[in-house]
Write an enzyme that holds these catalytic residues in place. Structure first.
Site, PDB file in Angstrom:
ATOM      1  N   ASP A  18       0.669  -0.792   0.023  1.00 40.14           N
ATOM      2  CA  ASP A  18       0.329   0.079  -0.488  1.00 40.14           C
ATOM      3  C   ASP A  18       0.850   1.438   0.069  1.00 40.14           C
ATOM      4  OD1 ASP A  18      -1.945  -1.809   0.287  1.00 40.14           O
ATOM      5  OD2 ASP A  18      -2.048  -2.129   2.853  1.00 40.14           O
ATOM      6  N   GLU A 226     -11.690  -0.295  -3.201  1.00 40.89           N
ATOM      7  CA  GLU A 226     -10.873   0.354  -1.746  1.00 40.89           C
ATOM      8  C   GLU A 226     -10.172   1.138  -2.300  1.00 40.89           C
ATOM      9  OE1 GLU A 226      -9.304  -3.117   0.116  1.00 40.89           O
ATOM     10  OE2 GLU A 226      -8.454  -3.783  -1.747  1.00 40.89           O
TER      11      GLU A 226
HETATM   12  O1  FUB Z   1      -3.192  -3.557   3.124  1.00 42.94           O
HETATM   13  C1  FUB Z   1      -4.800  -3.903   3.754  1.00 42.94           C
HETATM   14  C2  FUB Z   1      -5.542  -3.338   2.586  1.00 42.94           C
HETATM   15  O2  FUB Z   1      -5.100  -4.386   1.953  1.00 42.94           O
HETATM   16  C3  FUB Z   1      -5.696  -2.128   2.013  1.00 42.94           C
HETATM   17  O3  FUB Z   1      -6.202  -1.124   3.249  1.00 42.94           O
HETATM   18  C4  FUB Z   1      -6.303  -2.416   1.115  1.00 42.94           C
HETATM   19  O4  FUB Z   1      -5.974  -1.315   0.277  1.00 42.94           O
HETATM   20  C5  FUB Z   1      -5.655  -3.658   0.391  1.00 42.94           C
HETATM   21  O5  FUB Z   1      -4.250  -3.579  -0.031  1.00 42.94           O
END
Ligand code: FUB
Length: 332
Positions: A18, A226
């Site tokens: 991320d 997301e």
């Molecule tokens: O790293 C945990 C979660 O996985 C992140 O918050 C999401 O965007 C995905 O990458």
């Protein structure tokens, strides 16, 4: 030492996912999640992403040495947080750096907290309570040309965004809507002058297809999942995000930070690993995509490694699609 070319991994001594990149004090600072093997079986709630701290990375050149500034924030130092330090982001104002980070509270609800530092490298000191009007995951802070900061956030399924549809948390809501109704959008709100709270109620962002209709819930190739990120290129606002279970990074453009945004295309095709997540930043006159994949862990979903590659625009402002397997453009 062998010449480093793009795409490249940022670090290999730990798993870093991320990657949210910003230019601070003339360098690129990267704020990743710090992936660990917590031994938790995979599920759709993302319980296997059980991270307990954050490191900060910096680099003066995209092909140069990367400095790991060590632990910048620990879960155990955040009074309100119980588990899962997911993707964070950092903004700067008036001599202070503000880290925005999600974690599950002691009731299992994702909240977003703030921690502060006088240095972009940390360490960051957390506030005792989470932000009042923010929820879900993946905060990303964008500073517009007039100095106003906006926070984008949200993620469906394990990110719990769907549970806030009616304004309060409802754990009985299914992971996402289906059918012809509009998909759920990420949220955006202006940050208060003190950067510690939202200055307004979060608004749901509308993402439209090129005919002007909202992207539908069943359109998993294009709907928001997301990892929202905002950047501005030649006066246009670019909202980019992950499509989750179709594993793409895509983007939509608009003429203001709140949207609506019109879907434009794919930035990155699927990488090795389930999740895809990114940031886009301009540095020394070129544009870069920071992203991650699970290649170095042999494809293990919660063990991801951050990378960087160059991003290219066409004259009409559209982004040239990159191949998730090679990190290189799919066309010349
Ligand atoms: O790293 C945990 C979660 O996985 C992140 O918050 C999401 O965007 C995905 O990458």
């Amino acid at each position: 030492m062998a010449e480093i070319r793009l795409p490249r991994y940022l670090v290999t001594h730990m798993y870093a996912a991320d990657p949210r990149a910003h230019v601070f004090e003339g360098k690129i600072y990267v704020y990743p999640s710090h992936d660990i093997d917590a031994g938790i079986p995979e599920n759709d709630d993302g319980d296997h992403f059980a991270m307990v701290d954050y490191h900060v990375l910096s680099l003066e050149d995209v092909t140069g040495e990367v400095t790991d500034h060590g632990v910048a924030l620990r879960l155990e130092d955040v009074p309100w947080a119980a588990k899962q330090l997911w993707s964070n982001d950092v903004a700067y104002k008036n001599g202070t750096y503000y880290m925005y980070f999600p974690a599950k509270d002691h009731d299992g609800v994702f909240r977003i907290g703030v921690a502060t530092s006088s240095s972009p490298a940390g360490p960051f000191t957390p506030r005792p309570e989470p932000m009042k009007r923010a929820f879900s995951i993946d905060p990303a802070v964008f500073e517009d040309d007039d100095g106003t900061h906006y926070m984008y956030f949200g993620g469906i399924w394990g990110g719990q965004l769907q549970r806030w549809e009616k304004g309060t948390y409802d754990p009985t809501v299914p992971p996402e809507p289906s059918g012809d109704r509009p998909a759920l959008g990420p949220r955006v709100a202006r940050l208060a002058d003190d950067m510690l709270e939202l200055a307004e109620e979060p608004r749901e962002i509308q993402i439209l297809d090129p005919s002007g209709e909202p992207i539908k819930a069943d359109d998993h190739d294009r709907r928001f999942f997301e990892a929202a990120w905002m950047h501005k290129y030649q006066g246009t606002y670019y909202l980019s995000y992950s499509t989750g279970d179709t594993h793409k990074l895509v983007y939509a453009t608009g003429d203001n930070p709140y949207g609506p945004f019109t879907y434009r295309g794919v930035i990155l095709t699927p990488v090795v690993g389930w999740t895809t997540h990114h940031s886009i930043v301009e540095y020394k006159g070129k544009w870069y995509l920071f992203y991650h994949d699970s290649t170095l862990s042999g494809g293990k979903t919660p063990l991801r490694s951050a990378k960087v590659t160059e991003l290219h625009y066409r004259p009409d402002g559209s982004i040239v699609t990159l191949d998730g397997m090679t990190g290189l453009p799919l066309e010349e």
